[in-house]
Every structure is written in structure tokens, then in C-alpha cells.
Design an enzyme around this catalytic site. Structure first.
Site, PDB file in Angstrom:
ATOM      1  N   ASP A 150       0.813  -1.224   0.000  1.00  0.00           N
ATOM      2  CA  ASP A 150       0.000   0.000   0.000  1.00  0.00           C
ATOM      3  C   ASP A 150       0.844   1.272   0.000  1.00  0.00           C
ATOM      4  O   ASP A 150       0.313   2.367  -0.031  1.00  0.00           O
ATOM      5  CB  ASP A 150      -0.919  -0.006   1.231  1.00  0.00           C
ATOM      6  CG  ASP A 150      -1.976   1.079   1.201  1.00  0.00           C
ATOM      7  OD1 ASP A 150      -2.526   1.330   0.116  1.00  0.00           O
ATOM      8  OD2 ASP A 150      -2.243   1.692   2.250  1.00  0.00           O
TER       9      ASP A 150
ATOM     10  N   SER B  40      -6.622   5.221   0.123  1.00  0.00           N
ATOM     11  CA  SER B  40      -7.019   3.923  -0.423  1.00  0.00           C
ATOM     12  C   SER B  40      -8.504   3.674  -0.163  1.00  0.00           C
ATOM     13  O   SER B  40      -9.015   3.986   0.917  1.00  0.00           O
ATOM     14  CB  SER B  40      -6.201   2.804   0.217  1.00  0.00           C
ATOM     15  OG  SER B  40      -4.823   3.036   0.054  1.00  0.00           O
TER      16      SER B  40
ATOM     17  N   GLN C  44      -5.684  -1.958  -6.691  1.00  0.00           N
ATOM     18  CA  GLN C  44      -6.225  -1.018  -5.704  1.00  0.00           C
ATOM     19  C   GLN C  44      -6.899   0.152  -6.410  1.00  0.00           C
ATOM     20  O   GLN C  44      -6.436   0.614  -7.454  1.00  0.00           O
ATOM     21  CB  GLN C  44      -5.106  -0.468  -4.806  1.00  0.00           C
ATOM     22  CG  GLN C  44      -5.614   0.481  -3.729  1.00  0.00           C
ATOM     23  CD  GLN C  44      -4.484   1.057  -2.883  1.00  0.00           C
ATOM     24  OE1 GLN C  44      -4.052   2.178  -3.106  1.00  0.00           O
ATOM     25  NE2 GLN C  44      -4.009   0.283  -1.915  1.00  0.00           N
TER      26      GLN C  44
END
Length: 296
Positions: A212, A237, A287
Site C-alpha cells: 500500500d 485507499s 487497488q
């Protein structure tokens, strides 16, 4: 193993407070919310604590629902959805201050033999020929929106040796580039001691943590944006999915190849492939994140 990596491993060592209920601590983040990779990795540890060690995760799907408070612990509740002959499924809900902040569903699989093929690994420079974060970040400190950002970035990434193949977005803000970013990474030290988390679960959770950090960089590059550190976007995110194809070691060099096929509606989509140094495709990542430009 440096102090930062030991601290990260402590962060992943959850306290069991009831059957299938765990508590994880947080720590100050670069932005005033819990780092998404931290909550995803902790949730996966919680799920893995309820599954036999010989069944490592093969996929996860997660949603970030609310910003986490880095000053408060997070409670993870595991739902044992299914225990099959080959696959095990778990759902994890993360709660802070009485509110759900994160959902994760993970699937675990016993080892099987089967058909195999993969995309080839892209050609990139050897990681040891690239600058470390400690060498690179201070060069661009004058571009950041506030003092101390370079130091906070270094502190947040001190557990991981992360090296950009090409200049990161904050170094080339204003320059539109191909929507592709590549980084090499590995932990700052070997994971040979007893960490309290069985391998390969530990390696997978650490890779989840790192996944991430840079994934939305490719979205920024396509628009010449430098990111939150430069002050020209606000991002977070939204959801995160990973598939673990082959065994991986987080303390050995891994190449994270990332690209963005599209951005629209205040959101950007990014895809990633993580290769071992030997060229094996070990992990796939997708993502979507919020990518907004601040209003004047």
C-alpha cells in the site's frame, strides 16, 4: 534487523483478547490516520491466527471504510466463514471507537500441484545500484508542502529498504509521464528469529504492508502530480485486493511493478505485480483510491 523492523514486527504481533478477537496497536503515521498497509497486514495476521500454518493465504479482498486513529488500538474480529478440505475462508472486521473502519476477506489454501505459467519480469536495474530512501528523500525536501515531511517519510519506511527504479512522483511534479512506477523492496534485516508469527504467513503479511506504500504512484505520474507531500492531491485507499501465487520472502529483494489503466470520478485505479529477484511472479495487486485535487 534494525529497531524499526522490530517495531513493525511488534505491531503485527496481536494480542488475543477473546476467541477470534484480537487487538492491535497503532503508531503515528505520515498522515493523520492509520496507514492502510498496517491495518490490512494486522487483519491478515488476525485471520491467519485461526488457520493452520500449512494453509497460507492465497488471496485477500479489503475495503477501507473510515480513517483509522493512529493514537488508539484497533480490535479485529474474525468470522470463520468456511473450513473446507482445500480452502479456508475468513472475514475480519476492524473496529475503532465503536465504528467499523476496515473489512477484509481472505482465503487460505493447502499446497497443490497444478498448471503453471506467468508473465515475464520486466528488465530493471539491480536494486543495489539504486539510491536508498535515506539518500534520495533529503534531495527533494524543499519541494514538500511542509517542513519535516522527508523525515516523517523516512521514519515511516525505516523498516523497509525501498528503492525507486525511476524518480518518484514527488521528484517530477509537473511532468506528465507514463503511468508506471517500479520499486525494489525488502525488509531492513533478515527474519530468521522467532517472531511469533509462522512463516510464510509473516512474509505475506509484510508484503501486504508494503503493497500500500507506492501503488497509487502510477496514477499521479500520468497527470504530473507529486502527491500529498507536494500538496497537489489529496488521496486515500478505497479498496485493495491481492493474490499470492507463489512463496515469497519479504527479507529478500522483490520488484513491485505498478501501472494505472484509468482514473476518473475522483478515483484512480492501479495494478501491481510483485516479482522475486529470480523472476518469479509471486503476487498480483489491484487497488482503487481517492485522487482529488485540492480546491483553490
Amino acid at each position: 534487523m534494525n529497531d524499526a523492523l522490530e517495531s513493525l514486527l511488534d505491531l503485527l504481533t496481536l494480542e488475543q483478547i477473546e476467541e477470534d478477537i484480537y487487538r492491535g496497536q497503532s503508531r503515528p503515521a505520515v498522515v493523520p490516520r492509520v496507514f492502510g498497509g498496517q491495518v490490512a497486514a494486522q487483519a491478515l495476521v488476525a485471520a491467519g491466527r485461526t488457520v493452520p500454518a500449512e494453509r497460507p493465504p492465497h488471496s485477500l479482498h479489503a475495503y477501507f471504510l473510515r480513517p483509522g486513529d493512529p493514537g488508539a488500538p484497533i480490535v479485529y474480529t474474525v468470522d470463520r466463514i468456511r473450513d473446507g478440505r482445500s480452502f479456508t475462508t475468513r472475514r475480519v472486521v476492524a473496529v475503532q471507537h465503536g465504528q467499523q473502519i476496515f473489512h477484509l476477506t481472505a482465503s487460505f489454501q493447502a499446497h497443490e500441484e497444478g498448471l503453471e505459467h506467468q508473465e515475464p519480469m520486466p528488465r530493471v536495474p539491480d536494486p543495489l545500484t539504486l539510491p536508498t530512501a535515506a539518500e534520495m528523500l533529503p534531495r527533494y525536501a524543499d519541494r514538500f508542502v511542509a517542513e519535516g515531511v522527508a523525515e516523517r517519510l523516512l521514519e515511516a519506511r525505516a523498516a523497509v529498504d525501498l528503492r525507486y527504479v525511476d524518480a518518484p512522483p514527488f521528484a517530477t511534479a509537473g511532468e506528465v509521464r507514463e503511468p508506471r512506477s517500479q520499486v525494489w523492496f525488502r525488509t531492513q534485516g533478515k527474519l530468521d528469529g522467532d517472531t511469533g508469527i509462522p512463516r510464510p504467513l509473516l512474509d505475506i503479511c509484510l508484503v501486504t504492508y508494503v503493497s500500500d506504500m507506492t501503488l497509487l504512484d502510477s496514477v499521479l505520474l500520468a497527470h504530473g502530480r507529486g502527491g500529498w507531500a507536494v500538496g497537489d492531491v489529496v488521496g486515500a485507499s478505497l479498496d485493495h485486493a491481492m493474490w499470492f501465487h507463489r512463496p515469497v520472502r519479504a527479507d529478500e529483494w522483490l520488484l513491485y511493478d505498478q501501472e494505472s489503466p484509468t482514473a476518473q470520478g475522483g478515483r484512480g485505479l492501479a495494478k501491481g505485480r510483485i516479482f522475486t529477484a529470480e523472476g518469479q511472479l509471486a503476487v498480483s495487486v489491484i487497488q482503487e483510491g481517492v485522487i482529488r485535487t485540492p480546491r483553490a
